[in-house]
Design a protein around this motif. Structure first.
Motif, PDB file in Angstrom:
ATOM      1  N   VAL A   1     -16.847  -2.967  -2.067  1.00  0.00           N
ATOM      2  CA  VAL A   1     -16.319  -2.070  -1.034  1.00  0.00           C
ATOM      3  C   VAL A   1     -17.311  -0.930  -0.810  1.00  0.00           C
ATOM      4  O   VAL A   1     -17.772  -0.300  -1.761  1.00  0.00           O
ATOM      5  CB  VAL A   1     -14.950  -1.496  -1.476  1.00  0.00           C
ATOM      6  CG1 VAL A   1     -14.381  -0.572  -0.409  1.00  0.00           C
ATOM      7  CG2 VAL A   1     -13.974  -2.630  -1.795  1.00  0.00           C
TER       8      VAL A   1
ATOM      9  N   VAL B   1      -8.952   4.840  -1.729  1.00  0.00           N
ATOM     10  CA  VAL B   1      -9.434   3.506  -1.347  1.00  0.00           C
ATOM     11  C   VAL B   1      -9.373   2.575  -2.559  1.00  0.00           C
ATOM     12  O   VAL B   1      -8.866   1.449  -2.480  1.00  0.00           O
ATOM     13  CB  VAL B   1     -10.872   3.582  -0.778  1.00  0.00           C
ATOM     14  CG1 VAL B   1     -11.449   2.182  -0.578  1.00  0.00           C
ATOM     15  CG2 VAL B   1     -10.893   4.360   0.543  1.00  0.00           C
ATOM     16  N   ARG B   2      -9.860   3.062  -3.705  1.00  0.00           N
ATOM     17  CA  ARG B   2      -9.835   2.243  -4.930  1.00  0.00           C
ATOM     18  C   ARG B   2      -8.417   1.848  -5.309  1.00  0.00           C
ATOM     19  O   ARG B   2      -8.153   0.718  -5.678  1.00  0.00           O
ATOM     20  CB  ARG B   2     -10.442   3.036  -6.092  1.00  0.00           C
ATOM     21  CG  ARG B   2     -11.918   2.935  -6.124  1.00  0.00           C
ATOM     22  CD  ARG B   2     -12.460   3.122  -7.548  1.00  0.00           C
ATOM     23  NE  ARG B   2     -13.892   3.258  -7.396  1.00  0.00           N
ATOM     24  CZ  ARG B   2     -14.494   4.425  -7.275  1.00  0.00           C
ATOM     25  NH1 ARG B   2     -13.814   5.535  -7.366  1.00  0.00           N
ATOM     26  NH2 ARG B   2     -15.785   4.479  -7.087  1.00  0.00           N
TER      27      ARG B   2
ATOM     28  N   GLU C   1      -5.795   1.555  -3.370  1.00  0.00           N
ATOM     29  CA  GLU C   1      -5.227   0.563  -2.455  1.00  0.00           C
ATOM     30  C   GLU C   1      -5.805  -0.822  -2.728  1.00  0.00           C
ATOM     31  O   GLU C   1      -5.089  -1.820  -2.720  1.00  0.00           O
ATOM     32  CB  GLU C   1      -5.480   0.962  -0.993  1.00  0.00           C
ATOM     33  CG  GLU C   1      -4.892   2.308  -0.577  1.00  0.00           C
ATOM     34  CD  GLU C   1      -3.373   2.323  -0.474  1.00  0.00           C
ATOM     35  OE1 GLU C   1      -2.704   1.607  -1.249  1.00  0.00           O
ATOM     36  OE2 GLU C   1      -2.843   3.069   0.384  1.00  0.00           O
TER      37      GLU C   1
ATOM     38  N   THR D   1     -17.377   7.859   6.042  1.00  0.00           N
ATOM     39  CA  THR D   1     -16.539   8.666   6.924  1.00  0.00           C
ATOM     40  C   THR D   1     -17.411   9.290   8.010  1.00  0.00           C
ATOM     41  O   THR D   1     -18.632   9.366   7.871  1.00  0.00           O
ATOM     42  CB  THR D   1     -15.806   9.768   6.142  1.00  0.00           C
ATOM     43  OG1 THR D   1     -15.111  10.603   7.065  1.00  0.00           O
ATOM     44  CG2 THR D   1     -16.771  10.627   5.353  1.00  0.00           C
TER      45      THR D   1
ATOM     46  N   ILE E   1     -14.951   1.222   6.563  1.00  0.00           N
ATOM     47  CA  ILE E   1     -15.023   0.596   5.243  1.00  0.00           C
ATOM     48  C   ILE E   1     -15.489  -0.841   5.402  1.00  0.00           C
ATOM     49  O   ILE E   1     -14.908  -1.603   6.183  1.00  0.00           O
ATOM     50  CB  ILE E   1     -13.645   0.624   4.546  1.00  0.00           C
ATOM     51  CG1 ILE E   1     -13.144   2.075   4.434  1.00  0.00           C
ATOM     52  CG2 ILE E   1     -13.729  -0.012   3.167  1.00  0.00           C
ATOM     53  CD1 ILE E   1     -11.767   2.195   3.824  1.00  0.00           C
TER      54      ILE E   1
ATOM     55  N   ASP F   1      -5.985   0.511  12.894  1.00  0.00           N
ATOM     56  CA  ASP F   1      -6.811  -0.216  11.933  1.00  0.00           C
ATOM     57  C   ASP F   1      -7.474  -1.341  12.727  1.00  0.00           C
ATOM     58  O   ASP F   1      -6.811  -2.259  13.197  1.00  0.00           O
ATOM     59  CB  ASP F   1      -5.923  -0.771  10.810  1.00  0.00           C
ATOM     60  CG  ASP F   1      -6.737  -1.126   9.578  1.00  0.00           C
ATOM     61  OD1 ASP F   1      -7.973  -1.226   9.699  1.00  0.00           O
ATOM     62  OD2 ASP F   1      -6.130  -1.305   8.500  1.00  0.00           O
TER      63      ASP F   1
ATOM     64  N   LEU G   1     -12.294   6.593   8.831  1.00  0.00           N
ATOM     65  CA  LEU G   1     -13.003   5.884   7.771  1.00  0.00           C
ATOM     66  C   LEU G   1     -13.620   4.627   8.354  1.00  0.00           C
ATOM     67  O   LEU G   1     -13.028   3.990   9.227  1.00  0.00           O
ATOM     68  CB  LEU G   1     -12.045   5.481   6.651  1.00  0.00           C
ATOM     69  CG  LEU G   1     -11.554   6.568   5.707  1.00  0.00           C
ATOM     70  CD1 LEU G   1     -10.575   5.967   4.708  1.00  0.00           C
ATOM     71  CD2 LEU G   1     -12.727   7.197   4.953  1.00  0.00           C
TER      72      LEU G   1
ATOM     73  N   ALA H   1     -17.479   2.508   1.409  1.00  0.00           N
ATOM     74  CA  ALA H   1     -16.659   3.370   2.267  1.00  0.00           C
ATOM     75  C   ALA H   1     -17.500   4.504   2.856  1.00  0.00           C
ATOM     76  O   ALA H   1     -18.350   5.092   2.174  1.00  0.00           O
ATOM     77  CB  ALA H   1     -15.495   3.937   1.469  1.00  0.00           C
TER      78      ALA H   1
ATOM     79  N   HIS I   1       0.800  -1.218   0.000  1.00  0.00           N
ATOM     80  CA  HIS I   1       0.000   0.000   0.000  1.00  0.00           C
ATOM     81  C   HIS I   1       0.833   1.268   0.000  1.00  0.00           C
ATOM     82  O   HIS I   1       2.018   1.267   0.321  1.00  0.00           O
ATOM     83  CB  HIS I   1      -0.973  -0.016   1.180  1.00  0.00           C
ATOM     84  CG  HIS I   1      -2.006  -1.089   1.018  1.00  0.00           C
ATOM     85  ND1 HIS I   1      -2.772  -1.202  -0.111  1.00  0.00           N
ATOM     86  CD2 HIS I   1      -2.364  -2.119   1.822  1.00  0.00           C
ATOM     87  CE1 HIS I   1      -3.573  -2.252   0.001  1.00  0.00           C
ATOM     88  NE2 HIS I   1      -3.345  -2.839   1.163  1.00  0.00           N
TER      89      HIS I   1
END
Lengths: 375, 336
Positions: free
Chosen positions: B254, B280-281, B283, B258, B238, B206, B236, B256, B153
């Motif tokens: 996915v 996000v896309r 990663e 916030t 997700i 995370d 975030l 996402a 990433h």
């Protein structure tokens, strides 16, 4: 020092805490009496997935902003945490387990009788909440029904009803969201909509309904605001009559002002109704063995009936001459500072489109100012 | 219980047009998904008549019409054959719903719960749908450990050089596996840091929970100011859903969100939130590209040299087999 008997606040929910906090910010003390054993007891006991229907930045109590990591619409647990933090910040220490029984004028003071004895105070703030007494309609043949009947106040989540039939009565905010919750939990759900109701999405194109109310609707004449919001609802919600939900004759803004009835703030239930996932049924005539019979003659199967039929403030029981203080619904005749005469204040019994907490913060400030002027 | 008893997000709403049906494959079974005036619907793709792929048909009056002989199929599977008016053919229909910006389906008559994303207070940032050329087990493995973030990433995650400093705790429950990680945020260019309110010395947390009906993880990602210990910057949430296409391919959906209130700064957020979604896309696409090289790797974790970040993997394999696939036998395929 007579501060312990000068101001009494009844209730340690958002309204009671806001008043105590606003008083503290003016250097005044008060006694907070609370029936339960914690602050924010209603919020602690609401169903699990509940969120505030108003955005946090317009839902702050006096003098304490929301933490930045809380999302736009705080979750139930976040509201409880916020209320706890609020009490801590302003050193509000309610006396828990005290139930108010009676309030009466006594010379230049107010006499408050509780199950723990009597106190007198110059100022009494009544903030016992709009939801002290649950309303439970009684339909015939209740004893025949073999399933479970519960008021929405006892509902926490729908996990016990997976694969079963559930009927939710009442198309208010809790009824609609409990129906959604039951569907997500795998129940077959019917929603009983007994009368016409306005349905307003919580957000339209990213704009919260509350923000729209605060900055547009509440600044227009009600008649104009009604027409504007109906035009908007036509576009984003459309005609729900094919699914069994009719619109009241009166506009959504006037309805709040005149009938004190707020629209249904939709958080996703309507989309499920339109897709046929939640069936809408009309009013109930009576219970049957396996569910209910509706007024149009149809039978609805149910293993559980959730009565999301609302609450009453139940203020009349406090007074010898209730008609003087309280209207037919049991709400205060006059909200805010000195609403019950000099030194008797009512707070937290309104739910305007601009948000209950927003209203509470404003009124608590006004009440604290009034009390401070007389101190 | 088998795969299709669980709700699967098979298409994003924007991927299914009003008029054109689409084929989707879930656990080796291909379905035709289409829109009607009442919502969304799905049938087995092969026409019961002669097996023509129904997704090549058209939607007429809320029914899917096979372009080969004109047989018409209602959302509930009831069929009408123009040439055999008295016959009552039947297609396999699935239960469909459109929620959170996606089309979801499961076997009709199943009573599994719809996954709860716990985003009722959050602001949607965007959705993404990606095909990964690797089996679901291998893909899930990648999404429930942070050790790969240093190499794979660019924005989120931890540096390889400081991976040893990352704390990681795994909690296994009856139906879920939770992993919590906290470590130094990798250095970011200062405009990016400022745009998301990330402190100069930040810890990145995370924290996710994986559930298995269907297989999905919900990630809570936020920053803590290393000097004050207070939370700071954007957070975030997700949700990533893992749908097996077949034994060798997996679809990721996915969602996402916030905590940011978009109505507070509408113009700024109109620029910023799409940028967040682009991150996000990006990663996820890095994960997908890398995982394609794992398509033929053995699924089993046996004899692997597993590290401290891999604790969730073994537990998740068991729950995936038990809850998602409904295998009750003691011998679990993937852990063996």
């Amino acid at each position: 020092m007579h501060s312990d008997t000068r101001v009494i606040v009844l209730g340690a929910g958002p309204a009671g805490l806001a008043t105590a906090g606003a008083l503290r910010q003016r250097g005044l003390d008060c006694d907070v009496l609370e029936r339960s054993d914690a602050v924010g007891s209603s919020w602690r006991n609401h169903y699990e997935r509940l969120h505030l229907h108003t955005v946090k930045r317009f839902s702050t109590l006096p003098g304490h902003p929301w933490p930045s990591h809380v999302p736009t619409y705080p979750a139930r647990a976040e509201v409880v945490q916020y209320l706890e933090d609020y009490a801590t910040r302003f050193a509000i220490r309610p006396r828990f387990g005290v139930t108010v029984e009676h309030i009466a004028r006594d010379g230049d003071r107010w006499r408050v009788r509780t199950d723990q004895g009597e106190t007198r105070a110059r100022e009494v703030v009544v903030a016992t909440g709009y939801n002290r007494v649950p309303v439970e309609p009684a339909w015939p043949d209740r004893e025949r029904f073999l399933g479970t009947v519960m008021h929405s106040r006892a509902y926490r989540h729908g996990r016990d009803w997976r694969g079963r039939d559930a009927l939710v009565v009442g198309a208010g905010n809790s009824g609609a969201e409990i129906a959604l919750d039951l569907w997500e939990c795998g129940a077959r759900v019917s929603l009983c909509v007994r009368s016409p109701v306005h349905v307003v999405p919580r957000d339209v194109l990213g704009l919260p309904a509350q923000v729209n109310s605060l900055f547009v609707m509440s600044r227009l004449p009600p008649r104009v605001a009604d027409r504007l919001s109906l035009a908007m609802l036509d576009r984003v919600v459309g005609d729900l009559r094919p699914w069994g939900i009719a619109r009241p004759a009166i506009g959504p803004v006037s309805q709040v002002l005149e009938n004190k009835q707020i629209p249904l703030i939709d958080v996703g239930t309507v989309a499920l109704i339109k897709q046929g996932k939640i069936a809408v049924v009309p009013g109930i005539e009576r219970y049957t063995d396996g569910g209910v019979r509706c007024v149009d003659g149809r039978d609805v199967k149910a293993d559980v009936v959730v009565l999301a039929t609302g609450y009453r403030a139940g203020l009349a029981a406090f007074f010898d001459d209730p008609a003087r203080y309280v209207d037919d619904r049991g709400d205060p005749r006059h909200h805010g500072p000195d609403g019950g005469g000099e030194g008797l204040h009512f707070l937290g019994y309104r739910n305007p489109l601009t948000g209950a907490l927003h209203d509470i913060a404003r009124e608590a400030t006004a009440i604290a100012d009034t009390i401070a002027r007389r101190a | 219980m088998s795969e299709l008893d669980h709700w699967h997000p098979v298409l994003l709403s924007r991927e299914l047009s009003r008029s054109k049906p689409r084929a989707v494959t879930v656990a080796g079974r291909t379905l035709a998904v289409f829109r009607t005036t009442h919502g969304v619907a799905a049938l087995d793709d092969a026409c019961p008549h002669r097996g023509f792929p129904l997704h090549r048909g058209t939607v007429e009056h809320d029914a899917l019409v096979c372009p080969y002989h004109g047989w018409r199929w209602s959302p509930d599977g009831r069929g009408v054959s123009p040439g055999n008016p008295r016959s009552k053919p039947c297609a396999t229909a699935y239960e469909c719903v459109e929620r959170h910006g996606a089309v979801w389906l499961r076997r009709a008559g199943a009573d599994t719960a719809f996954p709860y994303l716990d985003v009722g207070g959050h602001t949607p940032v965007g959705t993404a749908h990606t095909r990964v050329d690797a089996p679901i087990e291998v893909v899930l493995d990648n999404f429930i450990e942070v050790e790969h973030t240093g190499d794979v990433h660019t924005f989120l995650g931890y540096e390889r050089a400081r991976m040893a400093e990352v704390e990681s705790e795994t909690t296994v429950a009856d139906d879920s596996v939770r992993v919590w990680n906290r470590g130094p945020q990798r250095p970011l260019p200062s405009p990016a840091r400022r745009a998301f309110g990330i402190p100069r010395e930040a810890l990145f947390v995370d924290d996710w929970t994986t559930r298995f009906s269907p297989v999905h993880s919900v990630y809570e990602q936020y920053f803590v100011d290393a000097r004050t210990g207070e939370r700071a910057g954007d957070a975030l949430r997700i949700a990533v859903f893992f749908t097996p296409v077949d034994d060798r391919r997996t679809d990721l959906a996915v969602f996402a969100y916030t905590q940011v209130d978009r109505s507070e700064r509408p113009l700024v957020e109109a620029l910023r939130l799409p940028a967040v979604m682009a991150f996000v896309r990006w990663e996820v696409s890095r994960d997908a590209k890398l995982l394609a090289h794992m398509a033929d790797a053995p699924i089993s974790l046996r004899h692997r040299a597993l590290g401290r970040f891999d604790r969730a993997l073994v537990a998740s394999r068991k729950l995936l087999d038990r809850i998602y696939r409904g295998r009750t036998d003691a011998k679990l395929r993937v852990v063996e």
